[in-house]
Design a protein around this motif. Structure first.
Motif, PDB file in Angstrom:
ATOM      1  N   THR A  23      -1.671  16.643 -29.113  1.00  0.00           N
ATOM      2  CA  THR A  23      -1.850  15.222 -28.852  1.00  0.00           C
ATOM      3  C   THR A  23      -1.102  14.434 -29.911  1.00  0.00           C
ATOM      4  N   GLY A  24      -1.051  13.156 -29.758  1.00  0.00           N
ATOM      5  CA  GLY A  24      -0.329  12.313 -30.696  1.00  0.00           C
ATOM      6  C   GLY A  24       1.098  12.097 -30.228  1.00  0.00           C
ATOM      7  N   GLY A  25       1.836  11.340 -30.990  1.00  0.00           N
ATOM      8  CA  GLY A  25       3.213  11.032 -30.635  1.00  0.00           C
ATOM      9  C   GLY A  25       4.195  11.918 -31.376  1.00  0.00           C
ATOM     10  N   ASP A  26       5.452  11.494 -31.383  1.00  0.00           N
ATOM     11  CA  ASP A  26       6.489  12.259 -32.067  1.00  0.00           C
ATOM     12  C   ASP A  26       6.308  12.222 -33.586  1.00  0.00           C
ATOM     13  N   LYS A  27       5.855  11.087 -34.104  1.00  0.00           N
ATOM     14  CA  LYS A  27       5.729  10.935 -35.551  1.00  0.00           C
ATOM     15  C   LYS A  27       4.459  11.604 -36.092  1.00  0.00           C
ATOM     16  N   TYR A  28       3.357  11.490 -35.358  1.00  0.00           N
ATOM     17  CA  TYR A  28       2.074  12.044 -35.815  1.00  0.00           C
ATOM     18  C   TYR A  28       1.538  12.985 -34.754  1.00  0.00           C
ATOM     19  N   GLU A  29       1.858  14.226 -34.870  1.00  0.00           N
ATOM     20  CA  GLU A  29       1.327  15.168 -33.895  1.00  0.00           C
ATOM     21  C   GLU A  29       0.148  15.911 -34.509  1.00  0.00           C
ATOM     22  N   TYR A  30      -0.828  16.169 -33.685  1.00  0.00           N
ATOM     23  CA  TYR A  30      -1.964  16.965 -34.102  1.00  0.00           C
ATOM     24  C   TYR A  30      -2.475  17.733 -32.889  1.00  0.00           C
ATOM     25  N   TYR A  31      -3.432  18.594 -33.111  1.00  0.00           N
ATOM     26  CA  TYR A  31      -3.909  19.503 -32.071  1.00  0.00           C
ATOM     27  C   TYR A  31      -5.404  19.313 -31.888  1.00  0.00           C
ATOM     28  N   GLU A  32      -5.790  19.232 -30.646  1.00  0.00           N
ATOM     29  CA  GLU A  32      -7.184  18.986 -30.324  1.00  0.00           C
ATOM     30  C   GLU A  32      -7.800  20.246 -29.708  1.00  0.00           C
ATOM     31  N   ALA A  33      -9.001  20.572 -30.144  1.00  0.00           N
ATOM     32  CA  ALA A  33      -9.752  21.687 -29.568  1.00  0.00           C
ATOM     33  C   ALA A  33     -10.745  21.118 -28.568  1.00  0.00           C
ATOM     34  N   LYS A  34     -10.783  21.711 -27.384  1.00  0.00           N
ATOM     35  CA  LYS A  34     -11.717  21.307 -26.335  1.00  0.00           C
ATOM     36  C   LYS A  34     -12.341  22.555 -25.729  1.00  0.00           C
ATOM     37  N   CYS A  35     -13.573  22.394 -25.269  1.00  0.00           N
ATOM     38  CA  CYS A  35     -14.264  23.503 -24.622  1.00  0.00           C
ATOM     39  C   CYS A  35     -15.187  22.938 -23.546  1.00  0.00           C
ATOM     40  N   SER A  36     -15.419  23.701 -22.516  1.00  0.00           N
ATOM     41  CA  SER A  36     -16.303  23.287 -21.443  1.00  0.00           C
ATOM     42  C   SER A  36     -17.660  23.970 -21.616  1.00  0.00           C
ATOM     43  N   PHE A  37     -18.707  23.145 -21.679  1.00  0.00           N
ATOM     44  CA  PHE A  37     -20.073  23.654 -21.783  1.00  0.00           C
ATOM     45  C   PHE A  37     -20.857  23.180 -20.572  1.00  0.00           C
ATOM     46  N   TYR A  38     -21.323  24.107 -19.759  1.00  0.00           N
ATOM     47  CA  TYR A  38     -22.101  23.800 -18.553  1.00  0.00           C
ATOM     48  C   TYR A  38     -21.380  22.798 -17.648  1.00  0.00           C
ATOM     49  N   GLY A  39     -20.068  23.003 -17.503  1.00  0.00           N
ATOM     50  CA  GLY A  39     -19.275  22.185 -16.608  1.00  0.00           C
ATOM     51  C   GLY A  39     -18.816  20.856 -17.174  1.00  0.00           C
ATOM     52  N   LYS A  40     -19.118  20.571 -18.428  1.00  0.00           N
ATOM     53  CA  LYS A  40     -18.720  19.305 -19.039  1.00  0.00           C
ATOM     54  C   LYS A  40     -17.756  19.573 -20.194  1.00  0.00           C
TER      55      LYS A  40
END
Length: 85
Positions: A23-40
């Motif tokens: 996520t983020g743009g060209d200048k500030y990129e970072y990485y997001e962790a996501k997980c699904s719990f009980y369909g959410k």
């Protein structure tokens, strides 16, 4: 819940480790962790590297597997889930 818990969805993952998106743009990129719990879908935070985000995802997923295993009524399924540890 057990079936979705173990699905890898390889065709939908992209270039980053399981549970990680850039996520983020060209200048500030970072990485997001996501997980699904009980369909959410749940955001687990943002990190500077894909490896950091992947580790957070892995730990959250293991905790979720343990929780689902404890609530499982079928002893065979429960044993199989707990064998992942």
């Amino acid at each position: 819940e057990v079936n979705s818990l173990l699905a890898l969805r390889g065709n939908h993952r992209g270039a980053y480790p399981l549970g990680v998106i850039r996520t983020g743009g060209d200048k500030y990129e970072y990485y997001e962790a996501k997980c699904s719990f009980y369909g959410k879908q749940t955001r687990l935070g943002t990190y500077k590297t894909p490896a950091e985000a992947a580790e957070v995802y892995k730990q959250a997923k293991l905790r979720h597997i343990a929780e689902v295993a404890q609530n499982e009524k079928d002893p065979r399924v429960k044993a199989a889930l707990l064998a992942l540890f």
